[in-house]
Design a protein around this motif. Structure first.
Motif, PDB file in Angstrom:
ATOM      1  N   UNK A   1     -35.351  27.143  12.067  1.00  0.00           N
ATOM      2  CA  UNK A   1     -36.504  27.821  11.462  1.00  0.00           C
ATOM      3  C   UNK A   1     -36.608  29.297  11.840  1.00  0.00           C
ATOM      4  N   UNK A   2     -36.361  29.632  13.093  1.00  0.00           N
ATOM      5  CA  UNK A   2     -36.641  30.983  13.584  1.00  0.00           C
ATOM      6  C   UNK A   2     -35.432  31.707  14.162  1.00  0.00           C
ATOM      7  N   UNK A   3     -34.281  31.043  14.213  1.00  0.00           N
ATOM      8  CA  UNK A   3     -33.095  31.665  14.791  1.00  0.00           C
ATOM      9  C   UNK A   3     -32.225  32.349  13.757  1.00  0.00           C
ATOM     10  N   UNK A   4     -31.361  33.243  14.237  1.00  0.00           N
ATOM     11  CA  UNK A   4     -30.418  33.901  13.337  1.00  0.00           C
ATOM     12  C   UNK A   4     -29.151  33.068  13.138  1.00  0.00           C
ATOM     13  N   UNK A   5     -29.032  31.969  13.885  1.00  0.00           N
ATOM     14  CA  UNK A   5     -27.926  31.026  13.744  1.00  0.00           C
ATOM     15  C   UNK A   5     -28.522  29.620  13.792  1.00  0.00           C
ATOM     16  N   UNK A   6     -28.192  28.754  12.828  1.00  0.00           N
ATOM     17  CA  UNK A   6     -28.728  27.385  12.873  1.00  0.00           C
ATOM     18  C   UNK A   6     -28.121  26.589  14.027  1.00  0.00           C
ATOM     19  N   UNK A   7     -28.721  25.450  14.334  1.00  0.00           N
ATOM     20  CA  UNK A   7     -28.258  24.624  15.448  1.00  0.00           C
ATOM     21  C   UNK A   7     -26.820  24.144  15.235  1.00  0.00           C
ATOM     22  N   UNK A   8     -26.111  23.811  16.324  1.00  0.00           N
ATOM     23  CA  UNK A   8     -24.714  23.403  16.226  1.00  0.00           C
ATOM     24  C   UNK A   8     -24.436  22.256  15.249  1.00  0.00           C
ATOM     25  N   UNK A   9     -25.243  21.179  15.196  1.00  0.00           N
ATOM     26  CA  UNK A   9     -24.927  20.118  14.230  1.00  0.00           C
ATOM     27  C   UNK A   9     -24.976  20.601  12.768  1.00  0.00           C
ATOM     28  N   UNK A  10     -25.902  21.488  12.442  1.00  0.00           N
ATOM     29  CA  UNK A  10     -25.974  22.020  11.081  1.00  0.00           C
ATOM     30  C   UNK A  10     -24.750  22.898  10.802  1.00  0.00           C
ATOM     31  N   UNK A  11     -24.321  23.683  11.796  1.00  0.00           N
ATOM     32  CA  UNK A  11     -23.143  24.532  11.625  1.00  0.00           C
ATOM     33  C   UNK A  11     -21.881  23.706  11.363  1.00  0.00           C
ATOM     34  N   UNK A  12     -21.713  22.608  12.124  1.00  0.00           N
ATOM     35  CA  UNK A  12     -20.481  21.831  12.079  1.00  0.00           C
ATOM     36  C   UNK A  12     -20.413  20.889  10.879  1.00  0.00           C
ATOM     37  N   UNK A  13     -21.489  20.128  10.654  1.00  0.00           N
ATOM     38  CA  UNK A  13     -21.400  19.125   9.583  1.00  0.00           C
ATOM     39  C   UNK A  13     -22.531  19.171   8.570  1.00  0.00           C
TER      40      UNK A  13
ATOM     41  N   UNK B   1     -39.766  22.273  20.258  1.00  0.00           N
ATOM     42  CA  UNK B   1     -40.770  23.253  20.677  1.00  0.00           C
ATOM     43  C   UNK B   1     -40.099  24.408  21.407  1.00  0.00           C
ATOM     44  N   UNK B   2     -40.686  25.591  21.261  1.00  0.00           N
ATOM     45  CA  UNK B   2     -40.213  26.765  22.006  1.00  0.00           C
ATOM     46  C   UNK B   2     -41.415  27.653  22.283  1.00  0.00           C
ATOM     47  N   UNK B   3     -41.613  28.020  23.543  1.00  0.00           N
ATOM     48  CA  UNK B   3     -42.699  28.906  23.935  1.00  0.00           C
ATOM     49  C   UNK B   3     -42.207  30.347  23.899  1.00  0.00           C
ATOM     50  N   UNK B   4     -42.826  31.163  23.069  1.00  0.00           N
ATOM     51  CA  UNK B   4     -42.462  32.577  23.011  1.00  0.00           C
ATOM     52  C   UNK B   4     -42.770  33.214  24.363  1.00  0.00           C
ATOM     53  N   UNK B   5     -41.772  33.835  24.999  1.00  0.00           N
ATOM     54  CA  UNK B   5     -42.015  34.443  26.310  1.00  0.00           C
ATOM     55  C   UNK B   5     -42.895  35.696  26.233  1.00  0.00           C
ATOM     56  N   UNK B   6     -43.021  36.297  25.062  1.00  0.00           N
ATOM     57  CA  UNK B   6     -43.809  37.520  24.926  1.00  0.00           C
ATOM     58  C   UNK B   6     -45.297  37.251  24.710  1.00  0.00           C
ATOM     59  N   UNK B   7     -45.617  36.280  23.829  1.00  0.00           N
ATOM     60  CA  UNK B   7     -47.031  36.071  23.495  1.00  0.00           C
ATOM     61  C   UNK B   7     -47.539  34.660  23.789  1.00  0.00           C
ATOM     62  N   UNK B   8     -46.624  33.737  24.132  1.00  0.00           N
ATOM     63  CA  UNK B   8     -47.029  32.377  24.483  1.00  0.00           C
ATOM     64  C   UNK B   8     -47.212  31.435  23.310  1.00  0.00           C
ATOM     65  N   UNK B   9     -46.990  31.903  22.084  1.00  0.00           N
ATOM     66  CA  UNK B   9     -47.093  31.033  20.915  1.00  0.00           C
ATOM     67  C   UNK B   9     -46.060  29.916  21.014  1.00  0.00           C
TER      68      UNK B   9
ATOM     69  N   UNK C   1     -35.716  36.823  21.137  1.00  0.00           N
ATOM     70  CA  UNK C   1     -35.155  36.317  22.385  1.00  0.00           C
ATOM     71  C   UNK C   1     -33.887  35.539  22.065  1.00  0.00           C
ATOM     72  N   UNK C   2     -32.796  35.866  22.754  1.00  0.00           N
ATOM     73  CA  UNK C   2     -31.537  35.143  22.552  1.00  0.00           C
ATOM     74  C   UNK C   2     -31.471  33.985  23.530  1.00  0.00           C
ATOM     75  N   UNK C   3     -31.195  32.804  22.998  1.00  0.00           N
ATOM     76  CA  UNK C   3     -31.148  31.574  23.790  1.00  0.00           C
ATOM     77  C   UNK C   3     -29.858  30.811  23.501  1.00  0.00           C
TER      78      UNK C   3
END
Length: 74
Positions: free
Chosen positions: A56-68, A34-42, A22-24
């Motif tokens: 942990x689970x994204x193909x791109x890390x969060x913005x603060x990690x990207x920037x600094x 926390x993130x609720x999987x829309x497919x299985x509810x995990x 899922x792209x967010x």
């Protein structure tokens, strides 16, 4: 990755339980712990050592990690 100080704000999360992708849009002013999987509810939580579900689970890390290189949770 980010170009200079410009962060990528979209990341595709992959659920470890069912494999759904899922792209967010990532928050820039808060940590998403926390993130609720829309497919299985995990409910996804960051892996040990990660600051948020995007790191942990994204193909791109969060913005603060990207920037600094620092996590979004301080």
């Amino acid at each position: 990755m980010a170009d200079g100080n410009q962060a990528i704000l979209r990341s595709t999360l992959t659920c470890p339980a069912c494999g759904a992708r899922t792209t967010e849009t990532m928050p820039t002013d808060a940590c998403q712990y926390f993130y609720d999987c829309p497919a299985c509810g995990t409910v996804l939580k960051p892996k040990p050592g990660d600051c948020c579900v995007f790191c942990s689970y994204g193909d791109t890390p969060c913005p603060p990690v990207q920037v600094d290189g620092k996590g979004c949770c301080g």
